[in-house]
Design an enzyme around this catalytic site. Sequence first.
Site, short mmCIF file in Angstrom:
data_model
loop_
_atom_site.label_atom_id
_atom_site.label_comp_id
_atom_site.label_asym_id
_atom_site.label_seq_id
_atom_site.Cartn_x
_atom_site.Cartn_y
_atom_site.Cartn_z
N GLY A 192 0.75 -1.76 -0.23
CA GLY A 192 -0.34 -0.17 -0.03
C GLY A 192 0.55 1.46 0.08
O GLY A 192 -0.27 2.29 0.13
N SER A 193 2.04 0.81 -0.52
CA SER A 193 2.81 2.83 -0.22
C SER A 193 2.09 3.31 -1.40
O SER A 193 2.34 4.52 -1.22
CB SER A 193 4.23 1.88 -0.87
OG SER A 193 4.04 1.84 -2.02
N ASN A 194 1.40 3.36 -2.56
CA ASN A 194 1.62 4.10 -3.40
C ASN A 194 0.43 4.44 -2.82
O ASN A 194 -0.14 5.51 -3.50
CB ASN A 194 0.60 3.61 -4.56
CG ASN A 194 2.02 3.37 -5.63
OD1 ASN A 194 2.62 4.71 -6.27
ND2 ASN A 194 2.55 2.06 -5.99
N MET A 222 -3.17 -7.38 -7.54
CA MET A 222 -2.96 -8.05 -8.57
C MET A 222 -3.59 -8.86 -9.57
O MET A 222 -4.12 -10.30 -9.09
CB MET A 222 -1.95 -9.45 -7.85
CG MET A 222 -0.80 -8.75 -7.15
SD MET A 222 0.05 -7.76 -7.92
CE MET A 222 1.20 -9.44 -8.72
N ARG A 223 -5.12 -8.44 -10.00
CA ARG A 223 -5.40 -8.78 -10.72
C ARG A 223 -6.13 -8.68 -12.44
O ARG A 223 -6.66 -6.83 -11.67
CB ARG A 223 -7.17 -9.02 -9.63
CG ARG A 223 -7.01 -10.01 -8.70
CD ARG A 223 -8.55 -10.37 -7.97
NE ARG A 223 -7.56 -11.09 -6.31
CZ ARG A 223 -7.99 -12.62 -6.78
NH1 ARG A 223 -8.51 -13.53 -7.67
NH2 ARG A 223 -7.20 -13.27 -5.26
N ILE A 237 -8.44 -7.30 -14.83
CA ILE A 237 -10.04 -6.60 -14.50
C ILE A 237 -10.51 -7.06 -16.22
O ILE A 237 -10.52 -7.14 -16.61
CB ILE A 237 -10.55 -4.85 -14.93
CG1 ILE A 237 -9.02 -4.22 -13.42
CG2 ILE A 237 -11.38 -4.32 -14.67
CD1 ILE A 237 -9.06 -5.05 -11.70
N ASN A 267 -4.43 2.42 -13.74
CA ASN A 267 -3.22 1.50 -13.07
C ASN A 267 -2.16 2.14 -13.13
O ASN A 267 -1.67 2.70 -13.71
CB ASN A 267 -3.30 0.17 -13.54
CG ASN A 267 -2.61 -0.78 -13.08
OD1 ASN A 267 -2.46 -0.45 -11.48
ND2 ASN A 267 -1.90 -1.41 -13.69
N HIS A 303 2.26 0.81 -13.15
CA HIS A 303 2.85 -0.41 -13.84
C HIS A 303 4.35 -0.68 -13.48
O HIS A 303 4.64 0.97 -13.67
CB HIS A 303 2.04 -0.46 -14.82
CG HIS A 303 3.35 -2.21 -15.36
ND1 HIS A 303 2.60 -3.97 -15.11
CD2 HIS A 303 4.39 -2.59 -15.99
CE1 HIS A 303 3.80 -4.61 -15.47
NE2 HIS A 303 4.51 -3.94 -16.57
C1 GRF Z 1 3.82 -1.20 -7.47
O1 GRF Z 1 4.55 -1.49 -7.69
C2 GRF Z 1 2.99 -1.03 -8.51
O2 GRF Z 1 3.74 -1.08 -9.93
C3 GRF Z 1 2.39 -2.43 -9.18
O3 GRF Z 1 1.89 -3.14 -7.63
C4 GRF Z 1 3.12 -2.33 -6.63
C5 GRF Z 1 2.29 -2.01 -5.66
O4 GRF Z 1 3.26 -1.40 -4.27
N1 GRF Z 1 1.35 -2.46 -9.75
P1 GRF Z 1 2.24 -0.88 -3.25
O5 GRF Z 1 1.66 -1.95 -2.37
O6 GRF Z 1 1.40 0.31 -3.79
O7 GRF Z 1 3.50 -0.63 -2.37
#
Ligand code: GRF
Length: 192
Positions: free
Chosen positions: A12-14, A93-94, A96, A110, A112
């Site tokens: 969940g860092s993003n 991780m799914r 859509i 999304n 990537h």
């Molecule tokens: C990210 O590196 C993103 O590019 C990929 O999944 C990761 C998610 O990281 N789709 P976080 O859960 O946001 O830390």
Amino acid sequence: MHRLGILGSGKGSNMVAIAKAIQNHTLPDTKIEIVIADNPDAGILEHASALGIHAEYICAGTSKSRLDGQAEQNYIEALNRANVDLVVLAGFMRIIKPAFLAAFDGRIINIHPSLLPAFKGLRAWEQALEAGVKTAGCTVHMVNADVDSGRIIKQAAVDVAPEDTAESLHAKIQEAEHIIYPQAIRTVLCGH
Ligand code: GRF
């Protein structure tokens, strides 16, 4: 006020980076209405709760890579109840599927961990390292029926150093992700 629904499976860092951008007004007039994870132990749920954001685990069904029929409906309903304007995939991780795409037509994005269209799919930073590229990066894109293929909204490049490992390159890419994801959301919502 723009309302976000964030879906994740991991740490969940993003999501945290997006929440911080909202707090410091670089992402203005925006609220994370709901965070949903397909894994009850996902760090994203803990981080969301700590930030006072409504967080739910919703079972995805038996498939490992998609949302099963009823599960897909449960996700759609939770996002609709929260009245979200934009669905933000942050490490979800799914794949859509069409019913979900239709429910939020043109409103799913999304991030990537590669400079698309290079290195689609899993562990893209490892693919980049194995290919020997000197520039890697990340891409925010619209989600469509093909995996990692929708219209590109924003990208950031990072240099690959000779001493980089999969872990160090992934860390650099994630740092860049945390900068561009809030910016890309702003572009989608506010046009700048
Ligand atoms: C990210 O590196 C993103 O590019 C990929 O999944 C990761 C998610 O990281 N789709 P976080 O859960 O946001 O830390």
